[in-house]
Structure formats: structure tokens, C-alpha cells
Write a protein that holds these residues in place. Structure first.
Motif, PDB file in Angstrom:
ATOM      1  N   CYS A 476      22.956 -52.188 -32.034  1.00 51.41           N
ATOM      2  CA  CYS A 476      23.499 -51.383 -30.941  1.00 51.41           C
ATOM      3  C   CYS A 476      24.129 -52.271 -29.868  1.00 51.41           C
ATOM      4  CB  CYS A 476      22.402 -50.509 -30.334  1.00 51.41           C
ATOM      5  SG  CYS A 476      21.767 -49.242 -31.471  1.00 51.41           S
ATOM      6  N   TYR A 486      23.685 -51.326 -19.619  1.00 50.71           N
ATOM      7  CA  TYR A 486      22.974 -50.918 -18.408  1.00 50.71           C
ATOM      8  C   TYR A 486      22.149 -52.080 -17.854  1.00 50.71           C
ATOM      9  CZ  TYR A 486      23.961 -46.320 -20.474  1.00 50.71           C
ATOM     10  OH  TYR A 486      24.581 -45.225 -21.026  1.00 50.71           O
ATOM     11  N   GLU A 501      24.853 -46.009 -27.511  1.00 49.00           N
ATOM     12  CA  GLU A 501      23.417 -45.952 -27.228  1.00 49.00           C
ATOM     13  C   GLU A 501      22.633 -45.861 -28.524  1.00 49.00           C
ATOM     14  OE1 GLU A 501      23.188 -43.909 -22.779  1.00 49.00           O
ATOM     15  OE2 GLU A 501      22.401 -42.840 -24.521  1.00 49.00           O
ATOM     16  N   ASN A 514      18.342 -48.455 -23.595  1.00 47.56           N
ATOM     17  CA  ASN A 514      19.671 -48.127 -24.112  1.00 47.56           C
ATOM     18  C   ASN A 514      19.736 -46.665 -24.543  1.00 47.56           C
ATOM     19  OD1 ASN A 514      22.352 -48.854 -24.694  1.00 47.56           O
ATOM     20  ND2 ASN A 514      21.876 -49.162 -26.860  1.00 47.56           N
ATOM     21  N   ARG A 515      18.945 -45.820 -23.888  1.00 50.58           N
ATOM     22  CA  ARG A 515      18.982 -44.375 -24.127  1.00 50.58           C
ATOM     23  C   ARG A 515      19.110 -43.625 -22.796  1.00 50.58           C
ATOM     24  NH1 ARG A 515      16.690 -42.928 -29.323  1.00 50.58           N
ATOM     25  NH2 ARG A 515      15.700 -44.685 -30.371  1.00 50.58           N
ATOM     26  N   VAL A 639      30.014 -41.471 -24.368  1.00 54.60           N
ATOM     27  CA  VAL A 639      28.840 -42.150 -24.912  1.00 54.60           C
ATOM     28  C   VAL A 639      28.665 -41.700 -26.361  1.00 54.60           C
ATOM     29  CG1 VAL A 639      26.353 -42.522 -24.698  1.00 54.60           C
ATOM     30  CG2 VAL A 639      27.754 -42.216 -22.640  1.00 54.60           C
ATOM     31  N   TYR A 641      26.171 -41.906 -29.818  1.00 56.09           N
ATOM     32  CA  TYR A 641      24.930 -42.334 -30.470  1.00 56.09           C
ATOM     33  C   TYR A 641      24.710 -41.531 -31.737  1.00 56.09           C
ATOM     34  CZ  TYR A 641      23.010 -38.580 -27.446  1.00 56.09           C
ATOM     35  OH  TYR A 641      22.780 -37.407 -26.770  1.00 56.09           O
TER      36      TYR A 641
END
Length: 708
Positions: A476, A486, A501, A514-515, A639, A641
């Protein structure tokens, strides 16, 4: 009488006192650079040294003596020919063997500093000059890079200005305005976030000093990314009552409060025969025994002395009527206004504070009293000047709402989400008799149709515990170009073409850093009735620049269905469409300030794998109530994921700048592309924009911003 050894001692020589002689400075070739050190040790880590006798290595041979009271000081000519080098011009040895820029943990003698978190703060209004502290040996962290110049040994430099030229003119350095203050603060925080990102990639077991705010402040001041350098009594141009700050250095770079640690800012008026200082501003943040219960009256404690020491071996001493204390006393006699900044605990970030500019006060009286530890303290009673907008009182009211001591006026529903969010979202109407918006199903996240074509399959990372910054084995992080998007407390570092993410198949825990966009709202929000734009959204909590607010939740629809809505005349006021044209804006840090190569300008231009159209008419979350503004305080970030081995695109909303409590949240809806679906018909007819911004475009294509 013959003179002894040929010298007639009876003659009187014309000797001038030393202070009338022209000072002699060595040239750069005769003496090494001398780093002027503060009274408590070497120059701080991340801070540039001051060279009083010779120019820095990268400068030319011409010597300059800076005039600290002038923006562009003239060059000082030095005599030609060989000159002796004073002993004090040689570099002092470094006792710890580290870099000459390193500084002890209790910098500047502040015994109660919080140094552990990158968002730490210096507390209280301490007298720096009168304090003392023991030194702790720590492993220093640094973001500085090593560069080689002209074949010499590697030299450590603090951000080269080769690729950065300040756009702030000398006049703007002295006096700012609102746009300039916002520009300076945005650049300061962008630098700070980047430094945090770099520091986070280092070994976690190192006891490094993570004061990214101090480093960013030093860079901003050195590179002239600052304003309001002119010292003044009263208001500061461009700084408004109610503005919030999360770092003392932010107040420094915009000229609101000059000291980065001391709580009292003062100056001596020119032409004042008495040479007594007068107070300009104070910061009350709980470091001393202040009485802050009242919103209009502040009982402020003086600085200095040791009146509340936790170390029993340190003797208690009284405060003295000098420096800041004397300035407050003289301001009492003169009756001049004093700027007051109040600080209190930040509920959204542990071990941190938020500061709010509360406007102008006047000192009414002063006295001395004995502190809790036995030392005498100066006390000053300050009363707020009437007729100013509410600021600190707003925070006090919100605190009462949270603690249950006071009910929210106009409350319609305590939780609009019915428990779908972990933090309740209230519904409030203090304007009219409207009981609430039209019925909709609350949907905390995005809902994709099964028939909707998604992007290519994607596999998650293999991190068992948590994804760590700098771990290049994390897939990731590799997708994010090798950088964690972040900071450690969940603040977005930079706008990116696409943020990746961790997804459902990643073995890292749900609290993985990372969420950020997947755990719902993180601040206390309320949907409220506006005067002329329907329902809007705002926060009880102060919001940091780069903080995640919410995602745009709703039902994903394809282009054909969206076009049919317009053709059939169906009005959908709650549509987010990535195909619209959005005004570009600069939010990321300036690489030249950190001696980094400048990337292509398209870095802040989004790269979306497929068009995304979201309808929140029938189902959605709080984002459906965010109104449009031509000068927004929120931006959207795509974003991506993974879930069920497929990549899902989401839209996250982040704060452009610090947002004070109860300030309406807005973003730019953009403009429909010419010839696009529903361009000038159906739900996208042109309507008058009521955002009220000085940069208002006059009309909008989107009904959530129309007059109703």
C-alpha cells in the motif's frame, strides 16, 4: 630631559575611546563561520545559525551586516587587506559531538515543554530568560539533507532557497491582509506536515525531538514566508477575531504574537524617554494560575519566578517587575489595548492545544499574591473591549453542550444518523419552523451497484500489525509512491492524484493509520438551518488543516442513468460528479523550501481511473448538506481501497485550512463541462450563487447553493 629610549612621555597623545573606532571584521577566507548560540546551548536542531563575522559558505565574499529592523538591509563595506580574526569568531566545540544545530530537550529553559509528539506545544507564559533546566541527552532527528559543494566534504544544510523565491513583497512583509495571512498559514502548515511525514519514516525507537512546528516556523521566517513584521498595538491586519491556531509558531509568522514560548509580547515605543516596555499581546493557555472562567474578564498571572515547581529541590522564587510583567504594568498606566489569545485542550488530538484569538482587552488593575507553592506572583485583570465578535465564549458554550450542563438551543434531533456514526450528528434549526430535511436513508459509506464496472483486481498488503511509514515492503505504501499519505495523527500531508488506503483483504488492524477515511466522521458535526441556503453543515470541534471530515456517501450511478434523470426533468440536488471542472488551487508544500526537487505541477491534479457520479438524494450521509462556496474551506480527494479483490473509488473531504468551531463547511461544486450530460437543463439550470464570497462567480449550476 632626554626621552627614554627615544620616546617623549611628556607629550599628550590624542587617544580616542574604543567605542569610537570602526569595528574590524575578518573576511570569510581568514576565519571559519561562527554560529551565534542562544544562551542555553547550541542553535536548535533545524534552525539556521547566524553568522555575524562572515557570510555562510554559499554566500559571496562580500560581507553584510544585517539590520534587524529593516527588511532589505544595505550591504556593509569591509576594509580591504589582511585583518586579524577575533578569537570569538572561531566555532565553539560541540560538547555532545553531534551537529551544531542540535538543541536540548528542554529548549530555551522551558521545563514543562511537551516534546514527544510532532504536534506538541509549548505551554504557559514562561519567562525564558529567567528559567533554567537540566539537559537531557537525546538522539536528534533531522530532516536536513547532505549536499556536496565544489568537491568539499558533505555539509548539512537547512532547506536551500535556490528553487524558491518568496512572492511576498517588502511592504507585505511589514503589513499583511486577509489573503496574505491565509497564504502564510497554509504554507507554514504544508511545510510542517511534510516535515512530520519525513520524521515519521525514521526509526520508531529513536528518541528524536519531533518539533516540526518549530522547524517549519524557522524555515518560513528565513525564507520570508511571513507577514505583519511591523510591531504594533491593537489589531493585526488580516488576522480576525475567532481565528484558531494549533501552534504558537503560527502566531509568530502572521505577527499576532512574536514569542514562540513566552506568554507576553511587548515592545518599547520609539521616542519614549522612559524606555519602559508596553504589552502588545498575551497568551493564556493554562500554564500558570490564570482565572479563565469568564468570557469577558481574564485574571492573568505574570511571568518568571518559580512559583509552581514540581521539583522539590528547586527553590521557590518570587516574580520580578521586569520585562513582560513591567510591560503589563505600563500598559495599565497607559491604557493601551492588548491582544489576547486563549488556549485550551484540543479534544480531537491528545496532548495538544488549540488557541483562539479573542480580540482586544484592556488592563484594569494589578496586584501581587502568593502562589500555591509560596512564591509571590503578579496578577493582572484584563477586561474585553465591548462590541467585538464572540470567540472564546463560543468554545465555552460548546464545552457546556458536550458536558451536558446546557442544552443546545433549536435542537431538533440529537442524532441525525440514528447511531450509524460513532459520533452523533445533531440537527439544529434556530432560523424558522422547518422541522428537518426531506426524508432520506442514512448511509455511512458509498454504495456501489453490482452491475457497475470497477477497476482491475487489487491485492492488499501483508502487514500483520500495522502499516508503518518507511516500510517499503508494504504494497500500500508502494502504491503511494513510497510515502505514507498521512501524518501520525491522521492528517493528510499533500493532495495527491490518488490516495491508496489499506482495504478489506489487508491483514493490518482496523486502526491502521492508512485507513483514515474508512472509520466515519471524527469530529462532532451538526446539520443546521442557514438563513438563505437551506440546510448546512458545521462542526462543534476545531478542525485542523488536512484533517479528514467525512466522505461523500450515496449511490453510485452510471452516466446513462444520470443523463436520463436530466432528460426526464427529475431534480436531484444531491449529486457529486467528478467530471465537472473545478478551479485549481495550490495546497501542497513548496519543495524549494525543503531543498527538494520540484515535481510537475500536475501532482495536485487528480488522476481518477473512471468517472464517478454519486447521488445522495435518497440515501447518503452528512456530506449531502455541505453547501457550495467560491472560497471554500474544504476540498475533496479521491481515495482508492480494495474490497473483495476489487478496487473501489471513494471521495473524501479534507480541511483546506484550520476551521474554527461553528463555521459552516463548504466546498467548490465546480462547473459542468460544456456538452456534458445535464449541462443547462434538468437539475443543472443556472442559479444565483449565494456563497457571499468576495470571489463569488455570481452563478452556480448546482441547486444545493440556490435561493430557496
Amino acid at each position: 630631559m632626554e626621552p627614554l629610549n627615544g620616546i617623549d612621555k611628556s607629550r599628550v597623545l590624542d587617544v580616542k575611546p574604543l567605542r569610537t573606532l570602526t569595528p574590524v571584521f575578518p573576511t570569510g577566507a581568514q576565519a571559519p563561520n561562527f554560529g551565534c548560540m542562544p544562551p542555553f546551548g547550541h542553535t536548535r536542531n533545524g534552525f539556521s545559525p547566524f553568522f555575524p563575522f562572515s557570510a555562510p559558505p554559499q554566500a559571496q565574499a562580500t560581507q553584510h551586516s544585517p539590520d534587524l529592523n529593516h527588511v532589505n538591509p544595505p550591504a556593509m563595506q569591509t576594509p580591504a587587506g589582511p585583518m586579524p580574526a577575533p578569537l570569538r569568531s572561531y566555532r565553539a566545540p560541540n560538547p555532545s559531538g553531534g551537529l551544531p544545530h542540535d538543541f536540548p530537550e528542554e529548549s530555551n529553559g522551558d521545563r514543562e515543554s511537551s516534546m514527544g509528539d510532532e504536534d506538541g506545544y509549548f505551554d504557559g507564559h514562561k519567562d525564558v530568560a529567567g528559567s533554567s533546566s537540566s539537559r537531557k541527552k537525546t538522539t536528534r532527528g533531522s530532516y536536513r539533507k547532505k549536499v556536496r559543494r565544489n568537491g568539499d566534504a558533505d555539509a548539512v544544510v537547512l532547506g536551500s532557497s535556490v528553487n524558491f523565491v518568496s512572492v511576498i513583497s517588502p511592504a507585505q512583509l511589514e503589513d499583511g491582509n486577509r489573503d496574505l495571512v491565509n497564504y502564510v498559514l497554509m504554507n507554514f502548515d504544508a511545510i510542517r506536515r511534510r516535515i512530520c511525514q519525513i520524521e515519521d519514516t525514521k526509526e520508531k525507537n529513536t528518541d528524536s525531538i519531533k518539533r516540526a512546528d518549530l522547524k517549519a516556523g524557522n524555515i518560513a521566517m528565513t525564507k520570508k514566508v511571513r507577514t505583519n513584521m511591523r510591531r504594533r498595538i491593537g489589531p493585526v491586519p488580516g488576522v480576525e477575531i475567532g481565528d484558531i491556531f494549533f501552534f504558537r509558531m503560527e502566531m509568530c509568522v502572521v505577527g499576532l504574537h512574536a514569542p514562540s514560548m513566552a506568554g507576553i509580547d511587548y515592545m518599547t515605543l520609539r521616542g519614549d524617554l522612559e524606555k519602559d516596555p508596553i504589552a502588545l499581546s498575551i497568551v493564556s493557555s493554562g500554564g500558570y494560575e490564570d482565572d479563565t472562567d469568564s468570557s469577558d474578564v481574564l485574571i492573568y498571572s505574570g511571568q518568571g519566578g518559580i512559583t509552581n515547581s514540581k521539583d522539590k529541590q528547586v527553590a521557590v522564587t518570587d516574580q520580578k517587575l521586569e520585562r513582560g510583567n513591567l510591560a503589563l504594568e505600563r500598559s495599565l498606566q497607559r491604557g493601551n489595548e492588548v491582544r489576547v489569545i486563549r488556549g485550551l485542550k484540543d479534544d480531537t488530538t491528545p496532548n495538544s492545544k488549540v488557541y483562539i484569538y479573542d480580540g482586544l482587552y484592556k488592563i484594569q488593575e494589578s496586584w501581587t499574591e502568593r502562589g500555591k507553592s509560596g512564591g509571590n506572583m503578579f496578577k493582572y485583570k484584563l477586561v474585553r473591549v465591548s462590541g467585538q465578535p464572540d470567540a472564546f465564549s463560543v468554545l465555552q458554550t460548546i464545552r457546556k453542550w458536550k458536558d451536558g450542563f446546557s442544552s443546545r438551543a433549536g435542537l431538533v434531533l440529537p442524532d441525525l444518523t440514528s447511531g450509524s456514526e460513532r459520533i452523533p450528528v445533531s440537527l439544529v434549526n434556530e432560523v424558522d419552523n422547518e422541522k428537518g430535511p426531506a426524508y432520506f436513508t442514512y448511509l455511512p459509506s458509498l454504495k456501489y451497484s453490482k452491475s457497475f464496472t470497477l477497476t482491475q483486481p487489487s491485492l492488499g498488503c501483508k502487514c500483520r500489525n500495522a502499516c508503518l511509514p518507511g516500510d517499503m515492503n508494504c504494497s500500500c505504501i508502494q502504491k503511494n509512491e513510497g510515502e505514507f499519505p498521512y501524518t501520525g495523527n491522521g492528517i493528510l500531508v499533500s493532495r495527491k492524484q490518488l490516495v491508496y488506503e489499506c482495504g478489506a483483504s489487508c491483514p493490518c488492524p482496523p486502526n491502521c493509520k492508512n485507513r483514515v477515511s474508512q472509520s466515519g466522521v471524527k469530529v462532532r458535526l451538526e446539520v443546521f438551518r442557514t438563513k438563505d441556503r437551506g440546510w448546512g453543515l458545521r462542526s462543534w470541534d476545531p478542525i485542523r488543516a488536512g484533517a479528514f471530515i467525512c466522505e461523500y456517501a450515496g449511490e453510485v450511478i452510471d452516466e446513462a442513468k444520470f443523463k436520463n434523470k436530466g432528460d426526464e426533468g427529475e431534480i436531484d440536488e444531491y449529486v457529486f460528479d467528478t467530471r465537472r471542472n473545478f478551479d485549481s488551487f495550490k495546497w501542497n508544500y513548496e519543495p524549494g523550501l525543503l531543498d527538494e526537487e520540484s515535481p510537475n505541477d500536475s501532482v495536485e491534479a487528480y488522476s481518477i481511473p473512471y468517472p464517478l457520479i454519486i447521488s445522495a438524494k435518497n440515501a447518503g450521509n452528512v456530506s449531502r448538506f455541505i453547501n457550495h462556496s467560491c472560497s471554500p474551506n474544504v476540498f475533496w480527494q479521491p481515495v482508492l481501497y480494495e474490497q473483495n479483490n476489487q478496487s473501489f473509488l471513494h471521495i473524501g473531504f479534507f480541511a483546506i485550512r484550520h476551521i474554527p468551531p461553528l463555521t459552516e463547511l463548504t466546498y467548490d461544486y465546480g462547473v459542468s463541462m460544456s456538452g456534458g450530460a445535464g449541462n443547462n437543463n434538468g437539475p443543472h439550470r443556472k442559479k444565483k450563487c449565494l456563497c457571499g464570497s468576495s470571489k463569488c462567480r455570481g452563478c452556480t449550476m448546482f441547486p444545493a447553493c440556490i435561493e430557496t
